[in-house]
Each structure stands twice: as structure tokens, then as C-alpha cells.
Scaffold this active site. Structure first.
Site, PDB file in Angstrom:
ATOM      1  N   HIS A  89       0.854  -1.188   0.000  1.00  0.00           N
ATOM      2  CA  HIS A  89       0.000   0.000   0.000  1.00  0.00           C
ATOM      3  C   HIS A  89       0.887   1.235   0.000  1.00  0.00           C
ATOM      4  O   HIS A  89       1.580   1.492  -0.971  1.00  0.00           O
ATOM      5  CB  HIS A  89      -0.953  -0.077   1.201  1.00  0.00           C
ATOM      6  CG  HIS A  89      -2.046   0.947   1.239  1.00  0.00           C
ATOM      7  ND1 HIS A  89      -2.340   1.789   0.217  1.00  0.00           N
ATOM      8  CD2 HIS A  89      -2.930   1.265   2.225  1.00  0.00           C
ATOM      9  CE1 HIS A  89      -3.347   2.578   0.558  1.00  0.00           C
ATOM     10  NE2 HIS A  89      -3.728   2.274   1.772  1.00  0.00           N
ATOM     11  N   HIS A  99      -2.722  -2.324  -9.744  1.00  0.00           N
ATOM     12  CA  HIS A  99      -3.665  -1.652  -8.841  1.00  0.00           C
ATOM     13  C   HIS A  99      -4.944  -2.477  -8.810  1.00  0.00           C
ATOM     14  O   HIS A  99      -5.375  -3.012  -9.822  1.00  0.00           O
ATOM     15  CB  HIS A  99      -3.973  -0.241  -9.351  1.00  0.00           C
ATOM     16  CG  HIS A  99      -4.558   0.653  -8.312  1.00  0.00           C
ATOM     17  ND1 HIS A  99      -5.875   0.599  -7.969  1.00  0.00           N
ATOM     18  CD2 HIS A  99      -3.992   1.581  -7.508  1.00  0.00           C
ATOM     19  CE1 HIS A  99      -6.123   1.483  -7.020  1.00  0.00           C
ATOM     20  NE2 HIS A  99      -4.987   2.095  -6.715  1.00  0.00           N
ATOM     21  N   ASP A 118       2.674   5.228  -6.994  1.00  0.00           N
ATOM     22  CA  ASP A 118       3.928   5.068  -6.246  1.00  0.00           C
ATOM     23  C   ASP A 118       5.148   4.898  -7.134  1.00  0.00           C
ATOM     24  O   ASP A 118       6.280   4.938  -6.646  1.00  0.00           O
ATOM     25  CB  ASP A 118       3.812   3.846  -5.320  1.00  0.00           C
ATOM     26  CG  ASP A 118       2.789   4.098  -4.239  1.00  0.00           C
ATOM     27  OD1 ASP A 118       1.727   3.451  -4.267  1.00  0.00           O
ATOM     28  OD2 ASP A 118       3.028   5.002  -3.425  1.00  0.00           O
TER      29      ASP A 118
HETATM   30  C1  SDX Z   1      -1.542   2.198  -3.552  1.00  0.00           C
HETATM   31  O1  SDX Z   1      -6.283   1.004  -3.251  1.00  0.00           O
HETATM   32  C2  SDX Z   1      -5.736   2.142  -3.508  1.00  0.00           C
HETATM   33  O2  SDX Z   1      -6.353   3.062  -3.964  1.00  0.00           O
HETATM   34  C3  SDX Z   1      -4.290   2.230  -3.132  1.00  0.00           C
HETATM   35  C4  SDX Z   1      -3.632   3.502  -3.577  1.00  0.00           C
HETATM   36  C5  SDX Z   1      -4.204   4.675  -2.853  1.00  0.00           C
HETATM   37  O3  SDX Z   1      -4.112   5.782  -3.377  1.00  0.00           O
HETATM   38  O4  SDX Z   1      -4.619   4.483  -1.698  1.00  0.00           O
HETATM   39  O5  SDX Z   1      -3.821   3.705  -4.986  1.00  0.00           O
HETATM   40  C6  SDX Z   1      -2.139   3.504  -3.311  1.00  0.00           C
HETATM   41  O6  SDX Z   1      -1.463   1.433  -2.633  1.00  0.00           O
HETATM   42  C7  SDX Z   1      -1.068   1.827  -4.949  1.00  0.00           C
HETATM   43  C8  SDX Z   1      -0.562   0.350  -5.044  1.00  0.00           C
HETATM   44  C9  SDX Z   1       0.858   0.332  -4.512  1.00  0.00           C
HETATM   45  N1  SDX Z   1       1.377  -1.065  -4.415  1.00  0.00           N
HETATM   46  C10 SDX Z   1       2.291  -1.518  -5.250  1.00  0.00           C
HETATM   47  O7  SDX Z   1       2.751  -0.878  -6.199  1.00  0.00           O
HETATM   48  C11 SDX Z   1       2.790  -2.935  -4.912  1.00  0.00           C
HETATM   49  C12 SDX Z   1       2.874  -3.758  -6.207  1.00  0.00           C
HETATM   50  N2  SDX Z   1       1.511  -3.971  -6.706  1.00  0.00           N
HETATM   51  C13 SDX Z   1       0.831  -5.134  -6.293  1.00  0.00           C
HETATM   52  O8  SDX Z   1       1.257  -5.878  -5.213  1.00  0.00           O
HETATM   53  C14 SDX Z   1      -0.605  -5.272  -6.714  1.00  0.00           C
HETATM   54  O9  SDX Z   1      -0.731  -4.811  -7.992  1.00  0.00           O
HETATM   55  C15 SDX Z   1      -1.638  -4.578  -5.840  1.00  0.00           C
HETATM   56  C16 SDX Z   1      -1.497  -4.977  -4.410  1.00  0.00           C
HETATM   57  C17 SDX Z   1      -1.503  -3.101  -5.968  1.00  0.00           C
HETATM   58  C18 SDX Z   1      -3.020  -4.991  -6.342  1.00  0.00           C
HETATM   59  O10 SDX Z   1      -3.092  -6.334  -6.160  1.00  0.00           O
HETATM   60  P1  SDX Z   1      -4.429  -7.166  -6.548  1.00  0.00           P
HETATM   61  O11 SDX Z   1      -5.466  -6.293  -7.154  1.00  0.00           O
HETATM   62  O12 SDX Z   1      -4.807  -7.963  -5.357  1.00  0.00           O
HETATM   63  O13 SDX Z   1      -3.894  -8.062  -7.737  1.00  0.00           O
HETATM   64  P2  SDX Z   1      -3.262  -9.474  -7.531  1.00  0.00           P
HETATM   65  O14 SDX Z   1      -2.223  -9.395  -6.448  1.00  0.00           O
HETATM   66  O15 SDX Z   1      -4.366 -10.441  -7.380  1.00  0.00           O
HETATM   67  O16 SDX Z   1      -2.507  -9.673  -8.913  1.00  0.00           O
HETATM   68  C19 SDX Z   1      -3.224 -10.092 -10.063  1.00  0.00           C
HETATM   69  C20 SDX Z   1      -2.148 -10.757 -10.930  1.00  0.00           C
HETATM   70  C21 SDX Z   1      -1.330 -11.816 -10.193  1.00  0.00           C
HETATM   71  O17 SDX Z   1      -0.810 -12.731 -11.171  1.00  0.00           O
HETATM   72  P3  SDX Z   1      -1.569 -14.174 -11.400  1.00  0.00           P
HETATM   73  O18 SDX Z   1      -1.826 -14.726 -10.001  1.00  0.00           O
HETATM   74  O19 SDX Z   1      -2.869 -13.820 -12.085  1.00  0.00           O
HETATM   75  O20 SDX Z   1      -0.638 -14.963 -12.221  1.00  0.00           O
HETATM   76  O21 SDX Z   1      -1.182  -9.771 -11.342  1.00  0.00           O
HETATM   77  C22 SDX Z   1       0.097 -10.079 -10.777  1.00  0.00           C
HETATM   78  C23 SDX Z   1      -0.144 -11.074  -9.645  1.00  0.00           C
HETATM   79  O22 SDX Z   1       1.002 -11.897  -9.447  1.00  0.00           O
HETATM   80  N3  SDX Z   1       0.643  -8.820 -10.277  1.00  0.00           N
HETATM   81  C24 SDX Z   1       1.911  -8.450 -10.421  1.00  0.00           C
HETATM   82  C25 SDX Z   1       1.981  -7.163  -9.847  1.00  0.00           C
HETATM   83  N4  SDX Z   1       0.775  -6.807  -9.355  1.00  0.00           N
HETATM   84  C26 SDX Z   1      -0.042  -7.849  -9.626  1.00  0.00           C
HETATM   85  N5  SDX Z   1       2.987  -9.067 -10.974  1.00  0.00           N
HETATM   86  C27 SDX Z   1       4.157  -8.367 -10.943  1.00  0.00           C
HETATM   87  N6  SDX Z   1       4.291  -7.101 -10.402  1.00  0.00           N
HETATM   88  C28 SDX Z   1       3.231  -6.494  -9.848  1.00  0.00           C
HETATM   89  N7  SDX Z   1       3.365  -5.259  -9.333  1.00  0.00           N
END
Ligand code: SDX
Length: 429
Positions: A268, A307, A363
Site C-alpha cells: 500500500h 492496482h 507510487d
Molecule cells: C496504492 O487502493 C488504492 O487506492 C491504493 C492507492 C491509494 O491511493 O490508496 O492507490 C495507493 O497502494 C497503490 C498500489 C501500490 N502497491 C504496489 O505498487 C505494490 C505492487 N503492486 C501489487 O502488489 C498489486 O498490484 C496490488 C497490491 C496493488 C493490487 O493487487 P491485486 O489487485 O490484489 O492483484 P493481484 O495481487 O491479485 O494480482 C493479479 C495478478 C497476479 O498474477 P496471477 O496470479 O494472475 O498470475 O497480477 C500479478 C499477480 O502476481 N501482479 C503483479 C503485480 N501486481 C499484480 N505481478 C508483478 N508485479 C506487480 N506489481
């Protein structure tokens, strides 16, 4: 004529049920009537991490993930970032309308004159270890504020709520700056009421021996835009925590300490810190392909990408890229930016990221800017918490005014052991 309803047939009994559709949702409680017999609890929805559950109605922020749209009270983020400033946007988010000149002047005066924290709070902060993470200090200090303002527990009193809201918005830059100065063993700088919200923050962060700190206007404005972009984001993890904790009717300081703790997480608000560590680990554009392969293999996450809601480019990331160019004209170009831009280019052409609709989020670039401004990586989540204080408080206030809201208490699907009798220790295998 088409009806705004679902007809559900329970194949266990052959019975049919008609559920009204409201704003694209069904009332989860309407599922409870679907039973096999009178002793049945009824149907619940199962939704781990609330991927498809609206926990509230809200009028504050619209995030349209498919189209990459973000609006505060109907105003597009692009217009607010270009034409407004953080305190004016804070007023808009909290009150629902842009302030008149008199309202804005009073608001700025009120915030400016609550920036000082009690000396006991300062002493509390001085007792953290020298290498305490600033976000850990931030969370603890916000919680401690609840002990200095016991009246804050009167959350149904509008006037009491307003003074706590002003205190928190005014004091979070002071707490953030004090945690930074503590981590460097530097004396704390007190607020300077002649300066703007972000100018004063830079003063408390970076003033050394000069009598009067003169903030760089480019950095002052860049922070203002960054704070606008981070002010609110509907029901994200930390805001959902704020609403859930606040639903127990605890004071806003205690609720916000919980929200800040949620923001601390690397998925997050801790993501911009994780992005910097990732870019530093990659070290050079030549290291990008190997890292991308690790991300695609699930071994690593491309931090700053992806996201839960945005399945398009995060509109905030686009604006932040422009802010980065403005800042680097003053601070000198951060070499990590070249790695970030190349990483983005490669990832956006790769099927793994395209199929999963993974784009840079807010981010991805913010950390590079903070580093160029001289902030240590550990301060990045704190830089997120300062502006998000406004969103947390606006959402908390909206929750308190929503007659449909009660104490948050989700249900569960129990898959544990059935009833069994206690076994004395002498008889256990
Ligand atoms: C913020 O909610 C908000 O509004 C948050 C925010 C705000 O203003 O408050 O916008 C701020 O928190 C932005 C997000 C910051 N976090 C990151 O950048 C961390 C990296 N991103 C992820 O961990 C992920 O994308 C999330 C946590 C942001 C979202 O995760 P989801 O929606 O639960 O998606 P998921 O984990 O289920 O992923 C779906 C697929 C998976 O692959 P498969 O299982 O389908 O094979 O996408 C892949 C994941 O492995 N994936 C990624 C990835 N993010 C998702 N693979 C590589 N790198 C990534 N960053």
C-alpha cells in the site's frame, strides 16, 4: 419492460427470489432469505479482500479504474493539480464544495495556527531509538495524540470533530518532520507561520542554522501537487481501516493510527519505498530484463505497478512524471529515473503485464522525486500519510453521518473442527 432486479432460483428447493438492483449492487442482506428450511441461516456472499463488495456509499471520490479517471467531489484530479493547492483541495474533500475566499482564508488560518505539538509529544518522539523507522514513529505519535485530547471521544459533536480534524491536518507535517530530524539526530525545527503548508513542512525538515528558512518555490509547489494527488482514493486499504476502526466510535486519533499502520504496508503506502529499493537493486538499465523475468515468474513484484481498481494508467502517475521533470530542473536528474522510464517502457510492451492490465501506479515515480528532494527512503510512506490524513478524516466523517452504518463486523465461513471433547495432557499422543 426490463426490471432493475435479479431473479435467483435456488436449485436446492426450486424456489425463486427477486432481488432489487440499486446502483449496480444487490443488498447482501437480501440473500439471507434464501434458505432450505426455517433453521437455515440463509445465503451469505463470500468475498475475501472485498474484491467485489461495496462497504459503503460515498460522495467524496470517484475512481473509474477502466478509464483511468480520478475526481474529488466531481472535480478531475488533473484540473485540481494544475489550478488548486493542497489546503484548498483539503477543504473541498472535507466539505464537498470549493471554499469562498473568506472560507479559504479562515481555513488556512485555522490550520496554520494548530501546527505546534505539545512539548510532551515532542519528548515522547525523542525517546524512540535513533534508527526508529519514521513511519513507526508517525503511527505511535498519532495514537498518543488521543491522550492529549480526551474530548475527541465525543465524535457525535460536530464542533469537537472539526477541531480534531484541524489539529490532525495541521500537526501531521510537524510529526513527520520531527521523526525525520530525530532519525538524523538533528534539532527539531518549529513551525513558521509565515510559510505555506508545504513551505513550512520543508522548513521543519531542512532548516539548519539560517535564521529564516526560504523554501524553494519549485519544490514547494511540487509537494503541493504531490499532496493533492495523494489526498484521497475512495475505499483503499487504509481508508477502509479508518472506517472500520471509526465505526466502533473511538476517537479519530486512535482510528487514524490504525489507518496509518495499514498504509505502512509495502503493498500500500510502503510501495514507493519498495520501488526505490527495487530500482536501486536493478542498478542499471541492463539489469531490467532479468528483473522483469523474475516478476513474470512470480518470484518478485514490480513494485509501483498494478492496482486493484485501475486497470488503466493511474492518472496520478501521469501527473507525477511531469512533477519529476520540474523537480529535477532544481535538484539535478535522479539517475534512477532513467531506469524507471525504461522499466515502464519494457513492461508496457510485455504480454504478462498487458494481460494483467498492470500499469504504473501513483507510487512508481513519487519515490524518485522524494529521493531527489533529499528525503531518505524511510520517509516515503510518511510523505503519503501527510496528505492522506485529509481523505481518512473526510471518509471517517462521512461514515459517522451515514445512518446505514453500524459497527463493522464481517461474517466468516467456518471450516474448522467440529465439536470435540478436551483431552488431558497425559492422554495426548
Ligand atoms: C496504492 O487502493 C488504492 O487506492 C491504493 C492507492 C491509494 O491511493 O490508496 O492507490 C495507493 O497502494 C497503490 C498500489 C501500490 N502497491 C504496489 O505498487 C505494490 C505492487 N503492486 C501489487 O502488489 C498489486 O498490484 C496490488 C497490491 C496493488 C493490487 O493487487 P491485486 O489487485 O490484489 O492483484 P493481484 O495481487 O491479485 O494480482 C493479479 C495478478 C497476479 O498474477 P496471477 O496470479 O494472475 O498470475 O497480477 C500479478 C499477480 O502476481 N501482479 C503483479 C503485480 N501486481 C499484480 N505481478 C508483478 N508485479 C506487480 N506489481
Amino acid at each position: 419492460m426490463a426490471k432493475d432486479s435479479l431473479t435467483i432460483k435456488d436449485n436446492r428447493t426450486g424456489k425463486e427470489y427477486e432481488l432489487p438492483i440499486w446502483e449496480g449492487t444487490i443488498q447482501a442482506m437480501d440473500l439471507r432469505q434464501i434458505k432450505v428450511d426455517d433453521g437455515d441461516f440463509g445465503i451469505m456472499a463470500y468475498d475475501p479482500a472485498y474484491k467485489n463488495t461495496a462497504s459503503t456509499k460515498s460522495s467524496i471520490t470517484l475512481v473509474d479504474g477502466e478509464n483511468g479517471i480520478l475526481r474529488y467531489r466531481g472535480y478531475p484530479i488533473e484540473q485540481l493539480a494544475e489550478k488548486s493547492n493542497f489546503l484548498e483541495v483539503a477543504y473541498l474533500i472535507l466539505n464537498g464544495e470549493l471554499p469562498t475566499k473568506d472560507e479559504l482564508d479562515q481555513w488556512v488560518y485555522d490550520i496554520t495556527h494548530h501546527t505546534i505539538i505539545h512539548e510532551n509529544i515532542k519528548e515522547l518522539m525523542q525517546n524512540f531509538r535513533y534508527d526508529a523507522h519514521p513511519m513507526g514513529m508517525f503511527v505511535s505519535t498519532v495514537a498518543a495524540l488521543s491522550t492529549f485530547y480526551p474530548a475527541a471521544g465525543q465524535i457525535q459533536d460536530e464542533k469537537v470533530r472539526q477541531i480534531q480534524i484541524q489539529r490532525l491536518i495541521a500537526k501531521v507535517p510537524t510529526i513527520a518532520a520531527f521523526s525525520y530530524r530525530h532519525s538524523l539526530g538533528l534539532p527539531f525545527n518549529y513551525p513558521d507561520n509565515d510559510l505555506s503548508y508545504t513551505g513550512n513542512f520543508l522548513n521543519m525538515m531542512f532548516k539548519m542554522t539560517e535564521l529564516k528558512y526560504d523554501p524553494n518555490p519549485v519544490l514547494e509547489r511540487a509537494l503541493d501537487v504531490l499532496f493533492i494527488l495523494h489526498a484521497d482514493h475512495e475505499q483503499n486499504c487504509s481508508t477502509s481501516a479508518m472506517r472500520s476502526i471509526g465505526s466502533s466510535q473511538v476517537d479519530p486519533y486512535s482510528a487514524m493510527a490504525g489507518a496509518a499502520a495499514a498504509l505502512y504496508g509495502p503493498l500500500h503506502g510502503g510501495a514507493n519505498e519498495a520501488v526505490l529499493r527495487m530500482l536501486s537493486e536493478i542498478g542499471d538499465v541492463k539489469g531490467i530484463p532479468a528483473f522483469i523475468e523474475k516478476a513474470k515468474g512470480g518470484e518478485r513484484r514490480l513494485m509501483g505497478f498494478g492496482h486493484r481498481v485501475y486497470k488503466n494508467y493511474d492518472p496520478r502517475a501521469k501527473i507525477i512524471k511531469q512533477v519529476a521533470e520540474d523537480v529535477f530542473k532544481v535538484t539535478g536528474r535522479n539517475p534512477l529515473l532513467d531506469i524507471a522510464v525504461e522499466l515502464e517502457r519494457i513492461a508496457l510492451e510485455d504480454d504478462y503485464f498487458i494481460e494483467r492490465k498492470l500499469y504504473p501506479n501513483v507510487d512508481f515515480y513519487s519515490g524518485i522525486i522524494y529521493q531527489a528532494m533529499g528525503l531518505p527512503v524511510a520517509m516515503f510512506p510518511v510523505m503519503f500519510a501527510i496528505p492522506r490524513t485529509v481523505g481518512w478524516l473526510a471518509q471517517w466523517q462521512e461514515m459517522l453521518g451515514d445512518s446505514e452504518q453500524k459497527i463493522a463486523r464481517p461474517r466468516q465461513v467456518y471450516l474448522g473442527e467440529d465439536k470435540r471433547d478436551f483431552v488431558p495432557v497425559t492422554k495426548r499422543k
